[in-house]
Design an enzyme around this catalytic site. Structure first.
Site, PDB file in Angstrom:
ATOM      1  N   THR A  62       0.830  -1.208   0.000  1.00 50.09           N
ATOM      2  CA  THR A  62       0.000   0.000   0.000  1.00 50.09           C
ATOM      3  C   THR A  62       0.861   1.253   0.000  1.00 50.09           C
ATOM      4  O   THR A  62       2.020   1.236   0.432  1.00 50.09           O
ATOM      5  CB  THR A  62      -0.885   0.034   1.268  1.00 50.09           C
ATOM      6  OG1 THR A  62      -0.054  -0.110   2.425  1.00 50.09           O
ATOM      7  CG2 THR A  62      -1.919  -1.065   1.259  1.00 50.09           C
ATOM      8  N   LYS A  94       8.621   4.278   2.827  1.00 56.24           N
ATOM      9  CA  LYS A  94       9.950   4.850   2.507  1.00 56.24           C
ATOM     10  C   LYS A  94      10.372   5.909   3.521  1.00 56.24           C
ATOM     11  O   LYS A  94      10.625   7.071   3.191  1.00 56.24           O
ATOM     12  CB  LYS A  94       9.984   5.430   1.096  1.00 56.24           C
ATOM     13  CG  LYS A  94       9.830   4.376   0.004  1.00 56.24           C
ATOM     14  CD  LYS A  94      10.100   4.933  -1.379  1.00 56.24           C
ATOM     15  CE  LYS A  94       9.997   3.887  -2.460  1.00 56.24           C
ATOM     16  NZ  LYS A  94       8.602   3.421  -2.709  1.00 56.24           N
ATOM     17  N   PHE A  95      10.467   5.488   4.781  1.00 59.89           N
ATOM     18  CA  PHE A  95      10.948   6.400   5.825  1.00 59.89           C
ATOM     19  C   PHE A  95      12.341   6.889   5.459  1.00 59.89           C
ATOM     20  O   PHE A  95      13.129   6.162   4.848  1.00 59.89           O
ATOM     21  CB  PHE A  95      10.996   5.664   7.171  1.00 59.89           C
ATOM     22  CG  PHE A  95       9.644   5.331   7.724  1.00 59.89           C
ATOM     23  CD1 PHE A  95       8.875   6.291   8.356  1.00 59.89           C
ATOM     24  CD2 PHE A  95       9.132   4.043   7.608  1.00 59.89           C
ATOM     25  CE1 PHE A  95       7.622   5.983   8.875  1.00 59.89           C
ATOM     26  CE2 PHE A  95       7.884   3.721   8.126  1.00 59.89           C
ATOM     27  CZ  PHE A  95       7.130   4.693   8.754  1.00 59.89           C
ATOM     28  N   ASP A  97      14.046   9.679   7.707  1.00 59.99           N
ATOM     29  CA  ASP A  97      14.388  10.768   8.626  1.00 59.99           C
ATOM     30  C   ASP A  97      15.211  10.244   9.806  1.00 59.99           C
ATOM     31  O   ASP A  97      15.538   9.058   9.868  1.00 59.99           O
ATOM     32  CB  ASP A  97      13.086  11.448   9.092  1.00 59.99           C
ATOM     33  CG  ASP A  97      13.264  12.955   9.307  1.00 59.99           C
ATOM     34  OD1 ASP A  97      14.325  13.378   9.812  1.00 59.99           O
ATOM     35  OD2 ASP A  97      12.323  13.701   8.981  1.00 59.99           O
ATOM     36  N   ILE A  98      15.507  11.117  10.743  1.00 61.75           N
ATOM     37  CA  ILE A  98      16.266  10.704  11.927  1.00 61.75           C
ATOM     38  C   ILE A  98      15.420   9.759  12.767  1.00 61.75           C
ATOM     39  O   ILE A  98      14.184   9.731  12.662  1.00 61.75           O
ATOM     40  CB  ILE A  98      16.706  11.916  12.783  1.00 61.75           C
ATOM     41  CG1 ILE A  98      15.485  12.711  13.289  1.00 61.75           C
ATOM     42  CG2 ILE A  98      17.657  12.816  11.997  1.00 61.75           C
ATOM     43  CD1 ILE A  98      15.803  13.687  14.405  1.00 61.75           C
ATOM     44  N   ARG A 231       1.017  -1.072 -11.730  1.00 57.45           N
ATOM     45  CA  ARG A 231       0.150  -0.785 -12.869  1.00 57.45           C
ATOM     46  C   ARG A 231      -0.042  -1.971 -13.793  1.00 57.45           C
ATOM     47  O   ARG A 231      -1.095  -2.091 -14.436  1.00 57.45           O
ATOM     48  CB  ARG A 231       0.695   0.438 -13.632  1.00 57.45           C
ATOM     49  CG  ARG A 231       0.435   1.737 -12.890  1.00 57.45           C
ATOM     50  CD  ARG A 231       1.269   2.875 -13.424  1.00 57.45           C
ATOM     51  NE  ARG A 231       2.655   2.788 -12.959  1.00 57.45           N
ATOM     52  CZ  ARG A 231       3.603   3.672 -13.252  1.00 57.45           C
ATOM     53  NH1 ARG A 231       3.329   4.701 -14.040  1.00 57.45           N
ATOM     54  NH2 ARG A 231       4.822   3.521 -12.771  1.00 57.45           N
TER      55      ARG A 231
HETATM   56  O1  6AU Z   1       4.579  -1.280 -11.094  1.00 55.27           O
HETATM   57  P1  6AU Z   1       4.437   0.211 -10.920  1.00 55.27           P
HETATM   58  O2  6AU Z   1       5.480   0.975 -11.666  1.00 55.27           O
HETATM   59  O3  6AU Z   1       3.060   0.707 -11.199  1.00 55.27           O
HETATM   60  O4  6AU Z   1       4.623   0.501  -9.352  1.00 55.27           O
HETATM   61  C1  6AU Z   1       5.818   0.216  -8.665  1.00 55.27           C
HETATM   62  C2  6AU Z   1       5.630   0.416  -7.188  1.00 55.27           C
HETATM   63  C3  6AU Z   1       5.310   1.849  -6.776  1.00 55.27           C
HETATM   64  C4  6AU Z   1       6.635   2.401  -6.294  1.00 55.27           C
HETATM   65  O5  6AU Z   1       6.459   3.335  -5.242  1.00 55.27           O
HETATM   66  C5  6AU Z   1       7.367   1.180  -5.799  1.00 55.27           C
HETATM   67  O6  6AU Z   1       6.839   0.068  -6.508  1.00 55.27           O
HETATM   68  N1  6AU Z   1       8.840   1.178  -5.985  1.00 55.27           N
HETATM   69  C6  6AU Z   1       9.719   0.941  -4.892  1.00 55.27           C
HETATM   70  C7  6AU Z   1       9.323   0.386  -3.628  1.00 55.27           C
HETATM   71  C8  6AU Z   1       8.440  -0.716  -3.546  1.00 55.27           C
HETATM   72  O7  6AU Z   1       9.853   0.727  -2.600  1.00 55.27           O
HETATM   73  C9  6AU Z   1      11.090   1.141  -5.061  1.00 55.27           C
HETATM   74  C10 6AU Z   1      11.618   1.349  -6.344  1.00 55.27           C
HETATM   75  O8  6AU Z   1      12.825   1.382  -6.534  1.00 55.27           O
HETATM   76  N2  6AU Z   1      10.738   1.461  -7.390  1.00 55.27           N
HETATM   77  C11 6AU Z   1       9.395   1.376  -7.242  1.00 55.27           C
HETATM   78  O9  6AU Z   1       8.679   1.475  -8.246  1.00 55.27           O
HETATM   79  O10 6AU Z   1       4.388   1.782  -5.692  1.00 55.27           O
END
Ligand code: 6AU
Length: 263
Positions: A62, A94-95, A97-98, A231
């Protein structure tokens, strides 16, 4: 053979973390290494997609902060669906910060992520304090953390020495850090980290904003344990088409895993 060339079941022996263990068990039980990323912005749409893909996935990812009508009922319904269809939940927060700040972001606020999400992820850029902070909240709840060691996007700075230093940070917190968001197997051959790989789609090379795609077979061949598809699955029109697409990625991902075990 290296741990990642062994079965998901046999790798259970390498993990004490309850979330990592539950994920490996779920993958084996459902024969699915598919995580669907449900990046849609209304409650109704989130629940529709999750109900459609639930039978095909081990994990639902999510971005809870994009849901415009978010409320506690969404979390209740998500939890019910996770029981109905047997999957775990990963809030892709994707935290970055400190330590002190991420403690608050992880446990408090509108979303109270730690209370419902089995996994979350963090950038390593702040240094080890981010892991210590998140662990202080997540470990007592049996949660697991994934570090972003690499990214799928064009021009990413997460490469080379940054990736290596991220792996080293993970080694120092193995009870809580269970693996990486990465594009390939990381760590020494004798180490076992879970590798979750986004940027996966069949029949597309990328989008107009720098996302880059590879096929399930390609990423599993390079070491992915879980493929993350957004997607490629939820982008289909209609619940039935979304369900079918999830099944297709599930089969592709599992076939690639079986292929890797033979190698
Ligand atoms: O298949 P997509 O391109 O529709 O969605 C890819 C999903 C998105 C991004 O926020 C995430 O994966 N993502 C992440 C994650 C999971 O941390 C890291 C990354 O390097 N690339 C990436 O697309 O929800």
């Amino acid at each position: 053979p290296a741990p990642y060339l062994q079965s998901y079941e046999s790798r259970l022996a390498n993990y004490n973390n309850p979330a990592a263990r539950a994920l490996l068990e779920c993958i084996a039980r459902k024969q699915s290494n598919l995580c669907v990323s449900v990046d849609v912005s209304t409650k109704a749409k989130v629940l529709e997609v999750v109900d459609a893909v639930g039978p095909s996935v081990c994990l639902i990812k999510t971005h809870i902060d994009i849901v415009e009508d978010f409320d506690a009922d969404l979390l209740d319904q998500l939890e019910q669906l996770s029981k109905k269809h047997d999957f775990l939940i990963f809030e892709d927060r994707k935290f970055a910060d400190i330590g002190n700040t991420v403690v608050l972001q992880y446990s408090k606020g509108v979303h109270q992520i730690a209370s419902w999400s089995h996994f979350t992820n963090a950038h390593s850029v702040p240094g080890p304090g981010i892991i210590a902070g998140l662990a202080s909240v997540g470990l007592p709840l049996g949660r697991g953390l994934l570090l972003l060691a690499e990214m799928s996007s064009e021009g990413t700075l997460a490469k080379g020495e940054y990736t290596e230093a991220t792996v080293q940070m993970a080694r120092e917190s193995r009870g809580f850090v269970v693996g990486f968001i990465a594009q390939q197997r990381l760590g020494r051959a004798d180490e076992d980290f879970l590798i979750l790989t986004p940027g996966v789609q069949l029949g597309s090379a990328g989008d107009s904003l720098g996302q880059q795609y590879n096929t399930p077979a390609a990423v599993v061949g390079k070491g992915a344990d879980v493929i993350i598809v957004g997607r490629g699955v939820y982008g289909k029109a209609g619940k039935e088409a979304v369900r079918e697409e999830a099944e297709r990625y599930k089969k592709e991902g599992w076939a690639a895993y079986e292929q890797r075990m033979k190698a």
